[in-house]
Design a protein around this motif. Structure first.
Motif, PDB file in Angstrom:
ATOM      1  N   LYS A 258      49.634  37.946  57.536  1.00 11.19           N
ATOM      2  CA  LYS A 258      49.544  39.690  57.079  1.00 11.19           C
ATOM      3  C   LYS A 258      49.238  39.630  55.790  1.00 11.19           C
ATOM      4  N   LEU A 259      48.434  41.325  55.680  1.00 12.67           N
ATOM      5  CA  LEU A 259      47.384  41.244  55.066  1.00 12.67           C
ATOM      6  C   LEU A 259      48.720  41.887  53.325  1.00 12.67           C
ATOM      7  N   TRP A 260      47.581  41.632  52.023  1.00 17.37           N
ATOM      8  CA  TRP A 260      48.944  42.183  50.891  1.00 17.37           C
ATOM      9  C   TRP A 260      47.828  42.945  50.219  1.00 17.37           C
ATOM     10  N   LYS A 261      46.119  41.844  49.515  1.00 18.29           N
ATOM     11  CA  LYS A 261      45.653  42.682  48.843  1.00 18.29           C
ATOM     12  C   LYS A 261      44.506  42.834  49.591  1.00 18.29           C
ATOM     13  N   ARG A 262      44.097  44.131  48.977  1.00 19.03           N
ATOM     14  CA  ARG A 262      42.324  43.684  49.199  1.00 19.03           C
ATOM     15  C   ARG A 262      42.115  45.195  48.528  1.00 19.03           C
ATOM     16  N   PHE A 263      40.323  44.733  47.383  1.00 20.01           N
ATOM     17  CA  PHE A 263      39.570  45.020  46.769  1.00 20.01           C
ATOM     18  C   PHE A 263      37.844  44.431  47.491  1.00 20.01           C
ATOM     19  N   ARG A 264      37.316  45.553  46.744  1.00 16.37           N
ATOM     20  CA  ARG A 264      35.875  45.330  46.939  1.00 16.37           C
ATOM     21  C   ARG A 264      34.994  44.729  45.767  1.00 16.37           C
ATOM     22  N   THR A 265      33.584  43.857  45.510  1.00 17.28           N
ATOM     23  CA  THR A 265      33.250  43.143  44.694  1.00 17.28           C
ATOM     24  C   THR A 265      31.759  43.690  44.911  1.00 17.28           C
ATOM     25  N   PRO A 266      32.183  45.341  44.054  1.00 13.66           N
ATOM     26  CA  PRO A 266      30.551  45.618  44.504  1.00 13.66           C
ATOM     27  C   PRO A 266      29.633  44.737  43.767  1.00 13.66           C
ATOM     28  N   GLY A 267      28.069  44.535  43.989  1.00 16.56           N
ATOM     29  CA  GLY A 267      27.050  43.657  43.229  1.00 16.56           C
ATOM     30  C   GLY A 267      27.136  42.079  42.068  1.00 16.56           C
TER      31      GLY A 267
ATOM     32  N   PRO B 212      56.592  29.388  46.468  1.00 18.06           N
ATOM     33  CA  PRO B 212      56.549  28.249  47.728  1.00 18.06           C
ATOM     34  C   PRO B 212      54.912  28.393  48.523  1.00 18.06           C
ATOM     35  N   ARG B 213      55.112  28.923  49.315  1.00 17.65           N
ATOM     36  CA  ARG B 213      54.030  29.195  50.286  1.00 17.65           C
ATOM     37  C   ARG B 213      52.833  29.824  49.873  1.00 17.65           C
ATOM     38  N   ASP B 214      52.143  29.566  50.955  1.00 18.04           N
ATOM     39  CA  ASP B 214      50.496  29.621  50.337  1.00 18.04           C
ATOM     40  C   ASP B 214      50.358  30.599  51.059  1.00 18.04           C
ATOM     41  N   GLU B 215      49.492  31.859  49.848  1.00 16.45           N
ATOM     42  CA  GLU B 215      47.972  32.944  50.698  1.00 16.45           C
ATOM     43  C   GLU B 215      47.370  32.270  50.249  1.00 16.45           C
ATOM     44  N   ILE B 216      45.965  33.509  51.463  1.00 18.92           N
ATOM     45  CA  ILE B 216      45.182  32.732  51.575  1.00 18.92           C
ATOM     46  C   ILE B 216      44.293  33.930  51.226  1.00 18.92           C
ATOM     47  N   VAL B 217      43.189  33.887  50.507  1.00 18.76           N
ATOM     48  CA  VAL B 217      42.063  34.523  50.251  1.00 18.76           C
ATOM     49  C   VAL B 217      40.784  34.483  50.555  1.00 18.76           C
ATOM     50  N   VAL B 218      40.544  35.285  51.267  1.00 15.93           N
ATOM     51  CA  VAL B 218      39.112  35.319  51.803  1.00 15.93           C
ATOM     52  C   VAL B 218      37.631  36.423  52.318  1.00 15.93           C
ATOM     53  N   TRP B 219      36.513  36.406  51.448  1.00 18.45           N
ATOM     54  CA  TRP B 219      36.173  36.769  51.542  1.00 18.45           C
ATOM     55  C   TRP B 219      34.376  36.668  51.044  1.00 18.45           C
ATOM     56  N   ASN B 220      33.707  37.893  51.189  1.00 17.27           N
ATOM     57  CA  ASN B 220      32.635  37.451  51.331  1.00 17.27           C
ATOM     58  C   ASN B 220      31.702  37.759  49.790  1.00 17.27           C
ATOM     59  N   THR B 221      30.314  38.296  49.964  1.00 11.79           N
ATOM     60  CA  THR B 221      29.742  39.079  48.839  1.00 11.79           C
ATOM     61  C   THR B 221      30.093  40.285  48.454  1.00 11.79           C
ATOM     62  N   GLU B 222      31.073  41.028  49.110  1.00  9.87           N
ATOM     63  CA  GLU B 222      31.320  42.620  48.669  1.00  9.87           C
ATOM     64  C   GLU B 222      32.260  42.837  48.638  1.00  9.87           C
ATOM     65  N   GLU B 223      33.140  41.847  49.583  1.00  9.82           N
ATOM     66  CA  GLU B 223      35.314  42.483  48.917  1.00  9.82           C
ATOM     67  C   GLU B 223      35.526  41.588  49.039  1.00  9.82           C
TER      68      GLU B 223
END
Length: 686
Positions: free
Chosen positions: A261-270, A628-639
């Motif tokens: 389930k999506l918890w948070k998201r944000f961009r990493t511009p540049g 204590p259960r894990d979250e999973i962070v997924v990303w690319n060079t933009e978000e």
């Protein structure tokens, strides 16, 4: 073969031509002309060790190139007729061969055929069948200009960098490079018959593996046309039934697990990057932050990179500080980098420790302000590759060599040969060398409060003495190393476990004696966790890459193979994921909606990611919400997207494993997840 047996064999294979059903056929016309991959510059090969790419230029599904780092396949046409060509000459033909495969692991009792034109007589070209992994399959090939052969490759080698093939049948067959030959293999149970241009050439049988995918192979330039797989109607129905049963079982297993389930998201511009990120509390608010490093490769692609930009960002996307000039061109890297987040001085506030511009630096975590620095050690004069007078640094680890009760001693290493130990004031204490591999693992093995550590094939004391070294006994470096008692019996001795690249899997006792050596391919990216409830102790999961990517092997604490599959055609860090909180963990492949997911101890995809547009280049795992259960962070060079569980934990006691700390992060470390439990408490209502 006796006459009666030949007769039975002929009858069985004649029936394959009665009422055949096509399982698959392709004339390769749907592919664009040119390479089926687009090399990605100097990141070309190693990028898929711990990043996910959906393809390398041209989508090929339902075909796959299992040797994913090798750009060997081209499509064009000959007199208007499309062909697939393996265009490279493989100088390592004794170790591996290019492959192009399709199908399903449940395919059995089928016939596979294609028109094959070898373009060189010095190697082999032909069909692949009963494909389990790229190190475990059958092949029917033309070879040497005068031979047709059936052979099976076995998954464990007996000789270093020599593939373990067992020849099953061979016959003299003269061929040229000017003609196409219709090669066909028919399977029925253990029996195999091979045909060329409609004429039976070979017969044999083997129970090594009775089912699997199909495809083509060649270690010299060769062309392929009109690929086809067929089976009798009754077999095709059975195959469909097996696949449907498997998918029903997977659906049942997935339904038993929380969904991402999506918890948070944000961009990493540049300022985004691939798997070149660290997690830790930088601003002192008790919440983890993300430190992203961009790098500029120097000299060559994987040894002398320099950090060009550091960006500290909260998990809400707020930039805390930035040092250097961001540039999206510098976002991907295929080697380790020397930066960490750690409370070096024990004052309760994290610092950033890094090697940059030939200096060791300590930055204030909250602001990035330089607190102190010291020069990196000089490069040895006898090194073959010596572009600079001072070392750049490759990775950083923290140890407790003094018995201080916290890890405030700093180990910095170069790519493969040298390491240095500094105290927290950046004073050089001592240095060592060897066939280091990539990353150390510390553990207090004698109970005196001070940590020993393994690095390469060697055990070092806190004072800087080698207890033992096997560096000269093995010809490839350790990609991963760990030590501990993972047996489940607290009285059992500590063992040292190594994934030794092309040496495969190794296990040593604390005296350095080799207890197990399995050449399972280019083994790397190990993790240790409770992956199986039915097996005592903890298990080690290992991923392969170079020349045999994507093979995943699960071993028990004694080094016995429990399972081996090829769920993907790239490597993965295989991080343990405490997804359910029930005491058994999963391992993550990637966040891709089709090829990724979490796998269990039977190597089944039991959790899949939603098709919601999320990035899937890189990932990390950690407890970021307090459950204590894990979250999973997924990303690319933009978000960046972060997933948690779709439902709260409802039990009274929750699994809370003790992990390798975030401050000892590396693309090559062995991640260890030790069993621990705690009262679920009110946070279980999250």
């Amino acid at each position: 073969m006796p006459a009666m047996r030949r007769g039975i064999f002929a009858v069985i294979f004649v029936c394959l031509t009665v009422s055949p059903a096509d399982l698959f056929k392709d004339d390769f016309s749907r592919f664009p002309a040119g390479k089926l991959s687009a090399p990605v510059g100097e990141l070309n090969a190693a990028i898929q060790e711990y990043h996910y790419l959906p393809h390398r230029g041209v989508p090929t599904w339902p075909w796959a190139n299992p040797i994913v780092h090798n750009d060997s396949w081209v499509v064009s046409d000959e007199d208007g007729k499309p062909y697939l060509e393996q265009h490279l000459f493989n100088a390592e033909a004794g170790r591996w061969a290019p492959l192009f495969i399709t199908g399903d692991p449940e395919w059995f009792d089928y016939a596979v055929e294609a028109r094959v034109r070898p373009l060189s007589l010095s190697g082999k070209a032909g069909l692949v069948f009963r494909y389990h992994t790229n190190r475990h399959h059958f092949a029917f090939v033309l070879t040497g200009g005068n031979t047709a052969k059936i052979a099976v490759q076995l998954p464990v080698e007996t000789r270093f960098r020599i593939a373990e093939w067992r020849d099953l049948a061979a016959a003299r067959f003269e061929y040229t490079t000017d003609s196409y030959y219709l090669l066909r293999v028919e399977n029925r149970g253990a029996r195999i018959a091979a045909f060329i241009d409609g004429r039976r050439i070979l017969e044999t049988e083997s129970t090594e593996t009775l089912k699997g995918k199909a495809g083509v192979t060649a270690d010299v330039p060769a062309r392929f046309m009109d690929f086809r797989v067929e089976a009798p109607d009754d077999v095709a129905r059975q195959i469909r039934a097996r696949i449907e049963a498997r998918e029903r079982e997977l659906a049942r297993l997935r339904a038993e697990n929380p969904q991402p389930k999506l918890w948070k998201r944000f961009r990493t511009p540049g300022f985004g990057a691939g798997r070149n990120v660290r997690f830790g509390d930088l601003d002192g608010d008790g919440q983890a932050d993300m430190l992203i490093a961009q790098n500029i490769p120097r000299v060559r692609g994987d040894a002398f990179s320099q950090i060009s930009c550091l960006t500290a960002v909260t998990l809400d996307g707020k930039v805390l500080w930035q040092k250097g000039k961001p540039d999206p061109r510098n976002g991907l890297l295929t080697n380790d980098t020397p930066f960490q987040i750690h409370d070096l001085d024990g004052d309760g506030r994290n610092e950033v420790i890094l090697a940059q511009d030939f200096r060791i630096k300590v930055l204030e975590g909250a602001t990035g302000r330089l607190l102190r620095s010291a020069p990196m050690p000089p490069m040895r004069a006898d090194l073959r590759e010596r572009p600079y007078e001072r070392n750049c640094g490759d990775s950083i680890a923290f140890l407790d060599l003094k018995g201080a009760g916290r890890r405030s001693d700093i180990l910095i290493k170069d790519r493969y040969r040298n390491f240095w130990i500094f105290d927290r004031e950046l004073r050089l204490l001592w240095q060592g060398e060897g066939q280091l591999g990539h990353y150390p693992y510390p553990l207090d093995i004698d109970g005196d409060g001070r940590e020993e550590f393994v690095i390469g094939y060697a055990l070092w004391s806190p004072e800087g003495k080698q207890a033992w070294s096997r560096d000269r006994d093995y010809r490839d470096h350790t990609d991963g190393i760990v030590m501990g008692n993972f047996s489940g019996d607290p009285r059992a001795p500590i063992r040292v476990y190594a994934t030794g690249s092309d040496e495969g899997f190794l296990m040593f006792d604390l005296a350095g004696r080799t207890m197990k050596h399995l050449r399972i391919g280019h083994a790397q990216s190990p993790s240790v966790a409770k992956y199986r409830a039915d097996v005592p102790g903890l298990q080690m999961m290992v991923s392969n890459f170079w020349r045999n990517p994507g093979i995943v092997t699960l071993l028990d604490a004694d080094g016995n193979i429990l399972a081996q599959e090829e769920p993907v055609h790239h490597a993965s860090p295989l991080l343990p994921v405490n997804w359910r909180g029930d005491g058994v963990e999963f391992a993550m492949l990637s966040a891709n909606v089709r090829e990724g997911g979490l796998i269990d101890g039977h190597l089944r995809r039991v959790v899949m990611f939603p098709d919601d547009g999320h990035p899937d280049l890189a990932y990390y795992v950690g407890d970021f919400t307090g459950d204590p259960r894990d979250e999973i962070v997924v990303w690319n060079t933009e978000e960046v997207w972060i997933y948690t569980q779709s439902q709260p934990f409802t039990g009274a006691r929750i699994y809370a494993p003790v992990r390798t700390p975030d401050y000892n992060e590396s693309n090559y470390r062995t991640t260890v997840s030790l069993p621990a439990w705690r009262d679920a408490g009110p946070e279980r209502r999250r």
